[in-house]
Design an enzyme around this catalytic site. Structure first.
Site, PDB file in Angstrom:
ATOM      1  N   THR A 192      72.850  13.555  61.425  1.00  0.00           N
ATOM      2  CA  THR A 192      71.485  14.095  61.535  1.00  0.00           C
ATOM      3  C   THR A 192      70.430  13.003  61.470  1.00  0.00           C
ATOM      4  OG1 THR A 192      71.175  14.567  59.160  1.00  0.00           O
ATOM      5  CG2 THR A 192      72.260  16.264  60.487  1.00  0.00           C
ATOM      6  N   LEU A 239      66.196  15.718  62.649  1.00  0.00           N
ATOM      7  CA  LEU A 239      66.198  17.173  62.806  1.00  0.00           C
ATOM      8  C   LEU A 239      67.580  17.685  62.387  1.00  0.00           C
ATOM      9  CD1 LEU A 239      63.955  19.038  63.539  1.00  0.00           C
ATOM     10  CD2 LEU A 239      64.713  19.008  65.909  1.00  0.00           C
ATOM     11  N   HIS A 240      67.751  17.804  61.070  1.00  0.00           N
ATOM     12  CA  HIS A 240      69.070  18.071  60.488  1.00  0.00           C
ATOM     13  C   HIS A 240      69.704  19.369  60.999  1.00  0.00           C
ATOM     14  CE1 HIS A 240      68.153  14.933  57.506  1.00  0.00           C
ATOM     15  NE2 HIS A 240      67.005  15.545  57.280  1.00  0.00           N
ATOM     16  N   ASP A 241      69.072  20.489  60.685  1.00  0.00           N
ATOM     17  CA  ASP A 241      69.727  21.792  60.840  1.00  0.00           C
ATOM     18  C   ASP A 241      70.040  22.177  62.283  1.00  0.00           C
ATOM     19  OD1 ASP A 241      69.632  21.959  58.096  1.00  0.00           O
ATOM     20  OD2 ASP A 241      67.848  23.215  58.048  1.00  0.00           O
ATOM     21  N   CYS A 243      71.289  20.497  64.475  1.00  0.00           N
ATOM     22  CA  CYS A 243      72.556  19.885  64.902  1.00  0.00           C
ATOM     23  C   CYS A 243      73.699  20.895  64.851  1.00  0.00           C
ATOM     24  CB  CYS A 243      72.878  18.672  64.038  1.00  0.00           C
ATOM     25  SG  CYS A 243      71.856  17.217  64.369  1.00  0.00           S
TER      26      CYS A 243
END
Length: 311
Positions: A192, A239-241, A243
């Site tokens: 991420t 933009l972690h989530d 992914c």
């Protein structure tokens, strides 16, 4: 046929964008959304799910609120990252509908029971709700195709030197998920932090010009400010989530490895650390597909393409 998914989240700017991406993708059938405490308090994360679905005109999706605190610990929130509301920045609509009159675990169980095929659980917050589901409904494990989580890392932390935030909030819950025997896909900080959105990407989204792309750009305006701190060394904001959703849509954008993962629940310095057996030192059989790299431009292009859905 669209892939049935159940989304458990704690919005949170990147959770909100994960919702946007999932609901713009005909390959996915979002059966229900449950909220968890994490990025903000449980009341605020529930409200943020309802606000996002109101914005997206998807008030048909069942929503339920989950556990108010981790399994064995006091709640920690990330208001320094996501602001007082959990989604500071844009002017989001007030919810026009109410959540279901049941708990997150009850809605999850109902969704699994009613599905004709196994459901993929996507969890982008602490694993509390998912762990409670697994413990209380062992008879439903076979109805879960896989659990795709945003959390953890290989030797990297963003909340402590050793721990990523989602896992740190409820490490006992995360350990239950990883050791459940159900296939787990892990989108950790290793990937991420490479999925960064730059200022020019935000302007690209804004230029798409529909109400949703504008809101996404405004969410990113706020998110980028936090990540400008030079301690991170970032060009943009990770933009972690999203992914997790992007992997379901285009797994070819990601490099993954199969490894055993455990969660440290007691360490003096390492509580919440995901211990990834990269070199097969434990002899344990791999229990997770671990994302380690991403085609950043392909990831950005996917998000830009799906934002056009809301025209």
């Amino acid at each position: 046929m669209a892939l049935p998914i159940l989304l458990d989240c704690d919005p949170g700017h990147d959770d909100a964008i994960a919702i946007v991406l999932a609901l713009a993708s005909p390959e996915l059938d979002v059966k229900a959304i449950t909220s968890s405490a994490g990025n903000q308090t449980p009341e605020k994360t529930l409200r943020n799910v309802l606000r996002m679905l109101t914005l997206l005109n998807r008030t048909d999706i069942p929503v339920a609120s989950g556990a108010v605190k981790p399994l064995m610990r006091n709640l920690i929130i990330a208001d320094n990252v996501h602001g007082e509301s959990g989604l500071d920045g844009p002017a989001l609509p007030e919810p026009t509908f109410a959540p279901q009159n049941c708990t997150a675990v009850e809605l999850m169980a109902k969704t699994l029971c009613e599905s004709e095929e196994p459901v993929t659980i996507v969890s982008t917050g602490p694993q509390t709700n998912v762990a409670l589901l697994l413990n209380s409904h062992p008879e439903l494990h076979s109805k879960i195709a896989r659990i795709v989580i945003m959390g953890g890392a290989m030797g990297l932390g963003n909340w402590t030197p050793a721990a990523e935030f989602n896992i740190y909030v409820d490490p006992e819950a995360a350990e239950i998920v990883f050791q459940s025997g159900i296939p787990v896909v892990m989108a950790g900080l290793d990937v991420t932090h490479k999925a960064q959105i730059h200022v020019e990407d935000t302007e690209r989204f804004r230029a798409i010009g529909n109400p949703v792309s504008t809101i996404v750009a405004e969410l990113l305006d706020f998110f980028l400010e936090y990540h400008k701190d030079e301690k991170w060394g970032f060009v943009g904001a990770p933009l972690h989530d999203p992914c997790t959703i992007a992997w379901l849509l285009k797994p070819e954008l990601f490099t993954t490895v199969e490894r055993w993962v455990g969660v440290e629940t007691q360490g003096k310095y390492t509580q919440g650390m995901t211990v990834v057996d990269y070199y097969y030192l434990t002899g344990n059989k791999p229990n997770a597909t671990v994302m380690v790299d991403v085609d950043r431009q392909g990831f950005v292009d996917l998000l830009a393409d799906r934002l056009k859905f809301y025209a």
